[in-house]
Design a protein around this motif. Structure first.
Motif, PDB file in Angstrom:
ATOM      1  N   SER A 165      12.301 -25.717  20.546  1.00 11.57           N
ATOM      2  CA  SER A 165      12.785 -25.049  19.524  1.00 11.57           C
ATOM      3  C   SER A 165      13.735 -23.698  19.885  1.00 11.57           C
ATOM      4  O   SER A 165      13.319 -23.261  20.852  1.00 11.57           O
ATOM      5  N   PRO A 166      15.030 -23.615  19.128  1.00 14.02           N
ATOM      6  CA  PRO A 166      15.501 -22.599  19.720  1.00 14.02           C
ATOM      7  C   PRO A 166      15.149 -21.016  19.615  1.00 14.02           C
ATOM      8  O   PRO A 166      14.220 -21.024  18.506  1.00 14.02           O
ATOM      9  N   VAL A 167      15.511 -20.312  20.320  1.00 10.77           N
ATOM     10  CA  VAL A 167      14.727 -18.870  20.330  1.00 10.77           C
ATOM     11  C   VAL A 167      15.761 -17.713  19.772  1.00 10.77           C
ATOM     12  O   VAL A 167      15.198 -16.782  19.180  1.00 10.77           O
ATOM     13  N   SER A 168      16.909 -17.834  19.909  1.00  8.34           N
ATOM     14  CA  SER A 168      17.782 -16.960  19.538  1.00  8.34           C
ATOM     15  C   SER A 168      19.157 -17.276  19.333  1.00  8.34           C
ATOM     16  O   SER A 168      19.788 -18.243  20.210  1.00  8.34           O
ATOM     17  N   PRO A 169      20.108 -16.588  18.408  1.00  7.68           N
ATOM     18  CA  PRO A 169      21.405 -16.947  18.352  1.00  7.68           C
ATOM     19  C   PRO A 169      22.069 -16.017  19.545  1.00  7.68           C
ATOM     20  O   PRO A 169      22.021 -14.984  19.540  1.00  7.68           O
ATOM     21  N   ILE A 170      22.760 -16.868  20.310  1.00  5.80           N
ATOM     22  CA  ILE A 170      23.303 -16.133  21.455  1.00  5.80           C
ATOM     23  C   ILE A 170      24.914 -16.591  21.664  1.00  5.80           C
ATOM     24  O   ILE A 170      25.063 -17.870  21.373  1.00  5.80           O
ATOM     25  N   THR A 171      25.673 -15.821  22.021  1.00  7.67           N
ATOM     26  CA  THR A 171      27.261 -16.245  21.861  1.00  7.67           C
ATOM     27  C   THR A 171      27.646 -16.971  23.028  1.00  7.67           C
ATOM     28  O   THR A 171      28.228 -17.971  23.014  1.00  7.67           O
ATOM     29  N   ASN A 184      17.819 -35.426  20.837  1.00  6.98           N
ATOM     30  CA  ASN A 184      18.672 -35.794  19.636  1.00  6.98           C
ATOM     31  C   ASN A 184      19.999 -35.593  20.093  1.00  6.98           C
ATOM     32  O   ASN A 184      20.056 -34.461  20.633  1.00  6.98           O
ATOM     33  N   PRO A 185      21.238 -36.107  19.404  1.00  8.02           N
ATOM     34  CA  PRO A 185      22.504 -35.759  19.920  1.00  8.02           C
ATOM     35  C   PRO A 185      22.899 -34.508  19.463  1.00  8.02           C
ATOM     36  O   PRO A 185      22.555 -34.255  18.296  1.00  8.02           O
ATOM     37  N   LEU A 186      23.574 -33.628  20.229  1.00 10.45           N
ATOM     38  CA  LEU A 186      24.023 -32.463  19.784  1.00 10.45           C
ATOM     39  C   LEU A 186      25.375 -31.957  20.783  1.00 10.45           C
ATOM     40  O   LEU A 186      25.112 -31.432  22.021  1.00 10.45           O
ATOM     41  N   PRO A 187      26.653 -32.325  20.258  1.00  5.27           N
ATOM     42  CA  PRO A 187      27.514 -31.894  21.228  1.00  5.27           C
ATOM     43  C   PRO A 187      27.792 -30.603  21.438  1.00  5.27           C
ATOM     44  O   PRO A 187      27.345 -29.439  20.877  1.00  5.27           O
ATOM     45  N   GLY A 188      28.236 -30.329  22.741  1.00  4.34           N
ATOM     46  CA  GLY A 188      28.271 -28.931  23.155  1.00  4.34           C
ATOM     47  C   GLY A 188      27.212 -28.320  23.870  1.00  4.34           C
ATOM     48  O   GLY A 188      26.987 -27.330  24.345  1.00  4.34           O
ATOM     49  N   PHE A 189      25.933 -29.308  23.879  1.00  4.85           N
ATOM     50  CA  PHE A 189      24.752 -28.615  24.214  1.00  4.85           C
ATOM     51  C   PHE A 189      24.651 -28.890  25.743  1.00  4.85           C
ATOM     52  O   PHE A 189      24.631 -30.056  26.407  1.00  4.85           O
ATOM     53  N   THR A 190      24.431 -27.712  26.689  1.00  2.00           N
ATOM     54  CA  THR A 190      24.300 -27.897  28.240  1.00  2.00           C
ATOM     55  C   THR A 190      22.886 -27.298  28.466  1.00  2.00           C
ATOM     56  O   THR A 190      22.516 -26.665  27.790  1.00  2.00           O
ATOM     57  N   GLY A 243      23.882 -23.893  22.966  1.00  2.00           N
ATOM     58  CA  GLY A 243      24.643 -24.760  22.388  1.00  2.00           C
ATOM     59  C   GLY A 243      26.249 -24.005  21.987  1.00  2.00           C
ATOM     60  O   GLY A 243      26.084 -23.052  21.568  1.00  2.00           O
ATOM     61  N   GLU A 244      27.056 -24.876  22.533  1.00  2.00           N
ATOM     62  CA  GLU A 244      28.463 -24.217  22.289  1.00  2.00           C
ATOM     63  C   GLU A 244      29.176 -24.007  21.316  1.00  2.00           C
ATOM     64  O   GLU A 244      29.756 -23.036  20.905  1.00  2.00           O
ATOM     65  N   TYR A 245      28.718 -25.141  20.250  1.00  2.00           N
ATOM     66  CA  TYR A 245      28.966 -24.705  18.744  1.00  2.00           C
ATOM     67  C   TYR A 245      28.114 -24.391  17.769  1.00  2.00           C
ATOM     68  O   TYR A 245      28.338 -23.689  16.819  1.00  2.00           O
ATOM     69  N   VAL A 246      26.990 -24.652  18.153  1.00  2.00           N
ATOM     70  CA  VAL A 246      25.754 -23.960  16.999  1.00  2.00           C
ATOM     71  C   VAL A 246      25.394 -22.731  17.590  1.00  2.00           C
ATOM     72  O   VAL A 246      24.659 -21.864  17.035  1.00  2.00           O
ATOM     73  N   ARG A 247      25.965 -22.096  18.773  1.00  2.00           N
ATOM     74  CA  ARG A 247      25.768 -20.758  19.024  1.00  2.00           C
ATOM     75  C   ARG A 247      24.273 -20.266  19.189  1.00  2.00           C
ATOM     76  O   ARG A 247      23.922 -19.312  18.867  1.00  2.00           O
ATOM     77  N   PHE A 248      23.372 -21.239  20.013  1.00  2.00           N
ATOM     78  CA  PHE A 248      22.059 -20.591  20.080  1.00  2.00           C
ATOM     79  C   PHE A 248      21.490 -20.772  21.639  1.00  2.00           C
ATOM     80  O   PHE A 248      22.068 -21.747  22.372  1.00  2.00           O
ATOM     81  N   CYS A 249      20.699 -19.912  22.138  1.00  2.00           N
ATOM     82  CA  CYS A 249      19.885 -20.111  23.254  1.00  2.00           C
ATOM     83  C   CYS A 249      18.673 -20.610  23.234  1.00  2.00           C
ATOM     84  O   CYS A 249      17.838 -20.146  22.400  1.00  2.00           O
ATOM     85  N   MET A 250      18.283 -21.245  24.168  1.00  2.00           N
ATOM     86  CA  MET A 250      16.858 -21.867  24.384  1.00  2.00           C
ATOM     87  C   MET A 250      16.133 -21.722  25.693  1.00  2.00           C
ATOM     88  O   MET A 250      16.843 -22.216  26.643  1.00  2.00           O
TER      89      MET A 250
END
Length: 265
Positions: A50-56, A99-105, A77-84
């Protein structure tokens, strides 16, 4: 300057510090040096966390991971803008159920100790030769915990000084996950015959002040008990509990894989 502009500037400063003149991304945090390893197989996938916080930006996400004593890896997540941030590196199994999530590294975090690096999740401390990892996400029985530590180049923690005990108390009480996960963590003491010994063969005497009370003889393994003033109790070795590993980095050191050692780009 708005808070969003300030955060954007912070990300740019960190990125410049990381990238200029460097082919591998290195960070320094509280005098410690870290290296990153890109998990390429997980690009554009979201693991079962689960994501922990919104990060730019990814750089700030990396800083959050470095500041968390339990963090072994982080994702952004580059597009959803959160850090995990997570206490375990992504496993091959996680790829198949993601699950597929574009921009996730995704990146594993390694502390660089000069002549080598520690496995993800280990941190050094001011006590000589001490590097710890807190395993709590997947509890183990004592034997499996010992084997996991050994597979990482270490052993279950030898808790043989008050200085170490106080450090553990401070680390656990100041960390949200560690302070709310169970009441005890396995360390390396186990009965051999009629007495307790650490994994290195050192005797853990029944009169040792690190015990909460003299061992009751009902368990053959040692547990650091939060409810007993962060002191040792003897417990059932078959119970699945969180545990603490110490890495023998003064005897053996790790190296990053040659493929995938990349910057945050």
């Amino acid at each position: 300057m708005s808070s969003m502009e300030s955060l954007s500037l912070t990300c740019k400063i960190i990125a410049v510090t990381c990238f200029v003149g460097m082919t591998t991304c290195s960070f320094q945090f509280n005098t410690k040096n870290f290296q990153l390893y890109r998990l390429w197989d997980m690009d554009d996938r979201m693991p079962p966390f689960s994501p922990v916080s919104p990060i730019t930006c990814k750089e700030e996400c990396a800083m959050i991971c470095m500041s968390d004593v339990t963090c072994a890896a982080f994702s952004h997540g580059e597009y959803v803008r959160f850090c995990m941030v997570t206490p375990e590196s992504v496993r091959p199994y996680d790829v198949s159920i993601s699950n597929p999530l574009p921009g996730f590294t995704h990146y594993s975090l390694y502390e660089d100790i000069g002549e080598g690096i520690l496995p993800p999740g280990y941190r050094t401390f001011n006590i000589s030769k001490l590097a710890l990892r807190f395993h709590y996400y997947w509890p183990r029985n004592w034997t499996d915990a010992r084997d996991t530590c050994a597979s990482e180049g270490g052993r279950l923690l030898t808790l043989d000084t008050e200085e170490k005990r106080q450090l553990l108390q401070d680390l656990i009480t100041s960390n949200k996950e560690l302070s709310t996960t169970g009441t005890g963590l396995y360390v390396g003491g186990m009965v051999n015959g009629t007495e307790f010994y650490w994994e290195d063969g050192t005797l853990l005497a029944n009169s040792d002040p690190l015990w909460a009370a003299s061992p009751a003889g009902t368990g053959n393994c040692t547990i650091l008990d939060r409810d007993k003033g962060f002191r040792l109790v003897d417990g059932d070795c078959s119970l699945e509990q969180p545990y603490i590993c110490e890495h023998l980095h003064f005897e053996t050191q790790s190296t990053l894989p040659s493929v995938g050692r990349q910057s945050l780009t």
